[in-house]
Design an enzyme around this catalytic site. Structure first.
Site, PDB file in Angstrom:
ATOM      1  N   ASP A 150       0.838  -1.208   0.000  1.00 18.34           N
ATOM      2  CA  ASP A 150       0.000   0.000   0.000  1.00 18.34           C
ATOM      3  C   ASP A 150       0.871   1.257   0.000  1.00 18.34           C
ATOM      4  O   ASP A 150       0.532   2.267  -0.630  1.00 18.34           O
ATOM      5  CB  ASP A 150      -0.918   0.000   1.240  1.00 18.34           C
ATOM      6  N   HIS A 177      -5.253  -3.562   5.814  1.00 15.86           N
ATOM      7  CA  HIS A 177      -4.803  -3.861   4.446  1.00 15.86           C
ATOM      8  C   HIS A 177      -5.951  -4.464   3.639  1.00 15.86           C
ATOM      9  O   HIS A 177      -5.917  -5.623   3.254  1.00 15.86           O
ATOM     10  CB  HIS A 177      -3.591  -4.806   4.470  1.00 15.86           C
TER      11      HIS A 177
HETATM   12  P1  NAI Z   1       0.101 -18.330  -5.282  1.00 12.41           P
HETATM   13  O1  NAI Z   1      -1.076 -19.239  -5.358  1.00 12.41           O
HETATM   14  O2  NAI Z   1       0.805 -17.987  -6.546  1.00 12.41           O
HETATM   15  O3  NAI Z   1       1.176 -18.923  -4.285  1.00 12.41           O
HETATM   16  C1  NAI Z   1       0.839 -19.373  -3.008  1.00 12.41           C
HETATM   17  C2  NAI Z   1       1.776 -20.501  -2.660  1.00 12.41           C
HETATM   18  O4  NAI Z   1       1.418 -20.955  -1.353  1.00 12.41           O
HETATM   19  C3  NAI Z   1       1.670 -21.708  -3.613  1.00 12.41           C
HETATM   20  O5  NAI Z   1       2.940 -22.063  -4.110  1.00 12.41           O
HETATM   21  C4  NAI Z   1       1.079 -22.792  -2.739  1.00 12.41           C
HETATM   22  O6  NAI Z   1       1.543 -24.087  -3.061  1.00 12.41           O
HETATM   23  C5  NAI Z   1       1.578 -22.355  -1.375  1.00 12.41           C
HETATM   24  N1  NAI Z   1       0.844 -22.959  -0.269  1.00 12.41           N
HETATM   25  C6  NAI Z   1      -0.463 -23.275  -0.179  1.00 12.41           C
HETATM   26  N2  NAI Z   1      -0.707 -23.881   0.992  1.00 12.41           N
HETATM   27  C7  NAI Z   1       0.469 -23.919   1.664  1.00 12.41           C
HETATM   28  C8  NAI Z   1       0.856 -24.416   2.929  1.00 12.41           C
HETATM   29  N3  NAI Z   1      -0.006 -24.993   3.752  1.00 12.41           N
HETATM   30  N4  NAI Z   1       2.152 -24.307   3.273  1.00 12.41           N
HETATM   31  C9  NAI Z   1       3.046 -23.703   2.451  1.00 12.41           C
HETATM   32  N5  NAI Z   1       2.729 -23.223   1.240  1.00 12.41           N
HETATM   33  C10 NAI Z   1       1.452 -23.344   0.857  1.00 12.41           C
HETATM   34  O7  NAI Z   1      -0.404 -16.995  -4.539  1.00 12.41           O
HETATM   35  P2  NAI Z   1       0.347 -15.590  -4.448  1.00 12.41           P
HETATM   36  O8  NAI Z   1      -0.073 -14.735  -5.578  1.00 12.41           O
HETATM   37  O9  NAI Z   1       1.785 -15.835  -4.216  1.00 12.41           O
HETATM   38  O10 NAI Z   1      -0.334 -14.975  -3.126  1.00 12.41           O
HETATM   39  C11 NAI Z   1      -0.090 -15.534  -1.867  1.00 12.41           C
HETATM   40  C12 NAI Z   1      -0.865 -14.796  -0.785  1.00 12.41           C
HETATM   41  O11 NAI Z   1      -0.406 -13.445  -0.658  1.00 12.41           O
HETATM   42  C13 NAI Z   1      -2.361 -14.698  -1.055  1.00 12.41           C
HETATM   43  O12 NAI Z   1      -3.067 -14.930   0.137  1.00 12.41           O
HETATM   44  C14 NAI Z   1      -2.545 -13.252  -1.474  1.00 12.41           C
HETATM   45  O13 NAI Z   1      -3.843 -12.780  -1.226  1.00 12.41           O
HETATM   46  C15 NAI Z   1      -1.530 -12.575  -0.603  1.00 12.41           C
HETATM   47  N6  NAI Z   1      -1.146 -11.228  -1.030  1.00 12.41           N
HETATM   48  C16 NAI Z   1      -0.856 -10.326  -0.060  1.00 12.41           C
HETATM   49  C17 NAI Z   1      -0.507  -9.036  -0.370  1.00 12.41           C
HETATM   50  C18 NAI Z   1      -0.194  -8.058   0.713  1.00 12.41           C
HETATM   51  O14 NAI Z   1      -0.064  -6.885   0.411  1.00 12.41           O
HETATM   52  N7  NAI Z   1      -0.038  -8.466   1.962  1.00 12.41           N
HETATM   53  C19 NAI Z   1      -0.453  -8.583  -1.775  1.00 12.41           C
HETATM   54  C20 NAI Z   1      -0.708  -9.623  -2.725  1.00 12.41           C
HETATM   55  C21 NAI Z   1      -1.071 -10.898  -2.356  1.00 12.41           C
END
Ligand code: NAI
Length: 325
Positions: A150, A177
């Site tokens: 942000d 957030h």
């Molecule tokens: P993605 O689906 O590309 O990657 C997530 C990864 O987590 C995958 O490789 C998956 O296998 C892994 N995963 C699932 N369950 C797991 C577990 N129990 N233990 C370890 N790994 C596990 O998703 P992406 O795009 O990387 O997003 C991840 C998270 O970050 C989402 O919840 C998203 O909403 C959040 N996010 C947060 C932001 C922030 O500003 N804080 C900004 C953008 C996304």
């Protein structure tokens, strides 16, 4: 020298975030954990010629080895949004993922600085706190909700309407957030950019809902990953510097009990009885050393704080009751 674990390291955020951490010369060990694809991704990153060693850990049984001895744990594990979803829609899946990973942190590296990226951050951070409390290892100084994207967006979006504005200038963003809980404090840079009332409203809305632009453009393929990896790395590199004796200042979503005197400023603004809120913090080697006030805040921004309180209250309650149900 600092050891960092990334949980969810093979994901859209986890991969570029791990890459950036690998480039940091103060990191000695990078542990990459995921439930899929981890050995390949880690082998790839491990060939980069910086001094840190990279290790892959895949599946629950490897969590103990992954986490033991870590100074920083970063958690981008979980599902991202698709068009039409809010961050709260992710709760059903991500709450359980964060709960289980934090249980493993409690068991294996309770003194680590823990950065939660998984959404909804407004709820996943309270979930993490409850789990750490249940295990008797909770130290609010060491738990951070990463809202840095942000802050990154705020500077960039202001630059879009004021080309003379230096996009590396930091603009504090407080609150939470998600959507209207995100409260950018544009009054901090008003003397540099002289935004009109309409411009302030428009750019504030864009910062609050900037994530939707990426979700829509990716059209079902997820949410921000590259800008988030950059933002997450910026936050992690601040922690690495702090561990190495260079205090950092970062806005992040924290337990306000970490510094009741510092939190009083935000409570007076309208954060009332909230347990968690994004605030400006000073960070040292053991985590948050104090909550810092803002240099200024406008009446428009104070109204935004008031509007953020109710949704954040519900988000916190959802997280706490998820753990205690
Ligand atoms: P993605 O689906 O590309 O990657 C997530 C990864 O987590 C995958 O490789 C998956 O296998 C892994 N995963 C699932 N369950 C797991 C577990 N129990 N233990 C370890 N790994 C596990 O998703 P992406 O795009 O990387 O997003 C991840 C998270 O970050 C989402 O919840 C998203 O909403 C959040 N996010 C947060 C932001 C922030 O500003 N804080 C900004 C953008 C996304």
């Amino acid at each position: 020298m600092v050891r960092v674990a990334v949980l969810g390291a093979a994901g859209g955020i986890g991969q570029p975030l791990s890459l950036l951490i690998k480039l940091n010369k103060d990191v000695t060990a990078l542990h990459m954990y995921d439930i899929v694809r981890c050995p390949g991704v880690a082998a790839d990153i491990s060939h980069i010629n910086t001094n840190s060693t990279v290790s892959a850990f895949q599946g629950n049984d490897s969590l103990k080895d992954c986490l033991t001895g870590m100074d920083i744990v970063v958690i981008p594990a979980g599902v991202p949004r698709k068009p039409g979803m809010t961050r709260d829609d992710l709760f059903g899946v991500n709450a359980g993922i964060v709960r289980d990973l934090i249980q493993a942190v409690s068991d294996n590296c309770p003194k680590a600085l823990v950065c939660i990226i998984s959404n909804p951050v407004n709820s996943t951070v309270p979930i993490a706190a409850e789990i750490l409390k249940k295990n008797g290892v909770y130290d609010p100084k060491r738990l951070f909700g990463v809202s840095t994207l942000d802050i990154v967006r705020a500077s960039r979006f202001v630059r879009d309407i004021r080309p003379s504005f230096d996009a590396s200038t930091q603009i504090p963003v407080i609150g939470g957030h998600s959507g209207n809980t995100i409260v950018p404090i544009l009054s901090h840079i008003q003397n540099l950019v002289n935004l009109s009332e309409d411009e302030i409203k428009t750019v504030t809305h864009r910062i609050q809902f900037g994530g939707d632009e990426v979700v829509q453009a990716k059209n079902g393929e997820g949410s921000a990953t590259l800008s988030m990896a950059y933002a997450g790395y910026r936050f992690v590199s601040s922690l690495i510097s702090a561990i190495n004796g260079q205090p950092a200042t970062e806005c992040c979503y924290v337990d306000l009990s970490v510094d009741p005197a510092g939190a009083e400023y935000y409570r007076q603004l309208g954060a009332s009885d909230l347990a968690f809120f994004s605030v400006n913090t000073s960070i040292g080697p053991d985590g948050i050393t104090s909550i810092l006030p803002l240099a200024s805040i406008s009446s428009f921004e104070k109204e935004l704080v008031k509007a953020a309180v109710s949704p954040i209250t519900s988000n916190i309650a959802a997280g706490v009751s998820f753990v205690n149900k």
